[in-house]
Design an enzyme around this catalytic site. Structure first.
Site, PDB file in Angstrom:
ATOM      1  N   ASP A 130       0.854  -1.186   0.000  1.00  0.00           N
ATOM      2  CA  ASP A 130       0.000   0.000   0.000  1.00  0.00           C
ATOM      3  C   ASP A 130       0.891   1.239   0.000  1.00  0.00           C
ATOM      4  OD1 ASP A 130      -1.740   2.082   0.530  1.00  0.00           O
ATOM      5  OD2 ASP A 130      -2.920   0.965   2.013  1.00  0.00           O
ATOM      6  N   HIS A 131       0.883   1.960  -1.102  1.00  0.00           N
ATOM      7  CA  HIS A 131       1.793   3.100  -1.232  1.00  0.00           C
ATOM      8  C   HIS A 131       1.381   4.284  -0.362  1.00  0.00           C
ATOM      9  CE1 HIS A 131       5.280   4.774  -2.836  1.00  0.00           C
ATOM     10  NE2 HIS A 131       5.026   4.767  -4.132  1.00  0.00           N
TER      11      HIS A 131
END
Length: 426
Positions: free
Chosen positions: A395-396
């Site tokens: 998850d950036h």
């Protein structure tokens, strides 16, 4: 007999793939009627009959790769055909007389184009129709033998009330008005021959909803790295005697679970989630590892709770039990919820790398791929090592690329030097 050889339709092409045959052996065809669709590395081409006649032999199947200049079908010209001396032929072919080829030719060329279920048009016109968003099956052709030309598309666009479908199915509509149920059954039967519909329900529906939510909510980024597995294999082989005594099947997966847990303790954002209602990051100090398992009902993710508190043998036994229960449909809700990080082990199936979808609301997922001997460079020399790829999707919003690389580097360090894994396990 004419042998139709695959032409060069792609500016210097050497070969093409047979995509679809539009006729079958024994079909009567008219000159310029579409026969086969061929795909090259540059174009999709629709090849047409060179003459009026009967298709005698189809030499390749759909999906076959054929070199330019190779005969792909043969066609018997109308002037080569003769009529068998029997009375039934006169009933089947209009105007046919014994020894008279004219009747056969008239029968062939008089067949409406739409009886084959496909209109006549060049690939250029078909592409033009797609760009104009025109259903070419509904356009009336004004060219030779009913071929659709550019002006027909323009005319249809301006006045789309004139369609091939309305002209062709006028009698069918009248029949349906007389007996609507009969024709509805016929239409349903035809549809079922081409399509099979399965209700999206149960586990498969939940998986679909979960995947859509994950992809639409989490900005996914995937990082791929490789592992040298030789030393870990040596350790696993040495432990085999002990696992056999305990009647436990020892695989590589428990070692990955332990290494991942150690790395998660050091890189906390990979064992986290976002509470979107409160806009808070939740860092979790417990380590519940999901193991993606393929079943007849779809992908199930049983969860190993408190994986950091279990031994290699305990993990191996629990993984086996959970996988068996998943395939038998006997998992409880508690056994499939609460994971903080997921592993997808596709290695036994194969594949080099992937972009796995994160198990929402987790922050990351690690896919493990097949092991195989590969040539690698060590100390400036080429050597063969047992190698495996791993793909980390993260998850950036929570995790930067640098953090993701440090995380996989830590896993590599522990598994490529398993003595460190043993020392650091607690």
């Amino acid at each position: 007999m004419i042998e139709f050889k695959l032409p060069d339709v792609g500016e210097g092409m050497h070969e093409g793939e047979i995509i679809q045959w539009l006729i079958k052996e024994g079909d009567a065809v008219a000159q310029d009627q579409p026969i086969v669709e061929v795909q090259t590395d540059k174009v999709n081409a629709e090849l047409t009959a060179p003459t009026t006649g009967v298709v005698k032999k189809i030499l390749f199947s759909e999906g076959d790769i054929v070199e330019v200049g190779t005969t792909i079908f043969t066609i018997q010209e109308e002037n080569e055909m003769s009529v068998p001396e029997n009375d039934s032929m006169e009933e089947d072919i209009p105007n046919a007389q014994s020894g008279n080829v004219k009747g056969i030719a008239e029968h062939i060329t008089s067949k409406p184009v739409f009886e084959a279920g496909r209109v006549l048009a060049t690939p250029f016109v078909r592409q033009m129709a797609r760009e104009m968003k025109v259903d070419i099956q509904q356009v009336i052709g004004s060219g030779p033998a009913g071929r659709i030309i550019e002006s027909d598309l323009q005319k249809f666009k301006e006045n789309n009330s004139i369609t091939r479908e309305s002209a062709h199915h006028k009698d069918d509509r009248i029949l349906q008005e007389k007996d609507p149920m009969k024709n509805a059954d016929q239409a349903k039967g035809t549809e079922n021959e081409w399509e099979e519909r399965i209700l999206l329900k149960g586990i498969r529906k939940k998986i679909a909803e979960h995947m859509v939510k994950s992809v639409s909510t989490i900005p996914h980024v995937t990082h791929v790295d490789e592992l040298e597995m030789d030393r870990l294999k040596e350790l696993k082989d040495q432990l085999k005697a002990y696992s056999d005594d305990k009647d436990i099947k020892l695989t590589f997966l428990p070692f990955f679970v332990k290494a991942i847990v150690i790395a998660l303790k050091e890189f906390k954002t990979l064992n986290a989630s976002i509470d979107e209602k409160t806009n808070e990051i939740i860092l979790k100090n417990y380590y519940h590892i999901g193991i993606a398992t393929n079943t007849n009902e779809g992908l199930i993710v049983p969860v190993i709770k408190h994986a950091d508190q279990k031994t290699i043998f305990q993990l191996a036994d629990e993984i086996r039990q959970l996988a068996a229960q998943a395939r038998e449909g006997k998992l409880s809700i508690n056994q499939i919820t609460g994971s903080t990080f997921t592993i997808s082990n596709v290695g036994p199936i194969g594949g080099m790398h992937a972009t796995p979808i994160i198990n929402y609301p987790e922050a990351a997922i690690l896919a493990l791929h097949k092991m195989e001997p590969r040539m690698v460079v060590r100390d400036l020399e080429g050597v063969i090592r047992l190698m495996m790829n791993m793909s980390l999707s993260f998850d950036h919003r929570l995790i930067d690329g640098v953090t993701a690389v440090h995380f996989t580097n830590r896993i590599k360090e522990l598994l490529e030097n398993p003595i460190r894994l043993v020392v650091e396990m607690r």
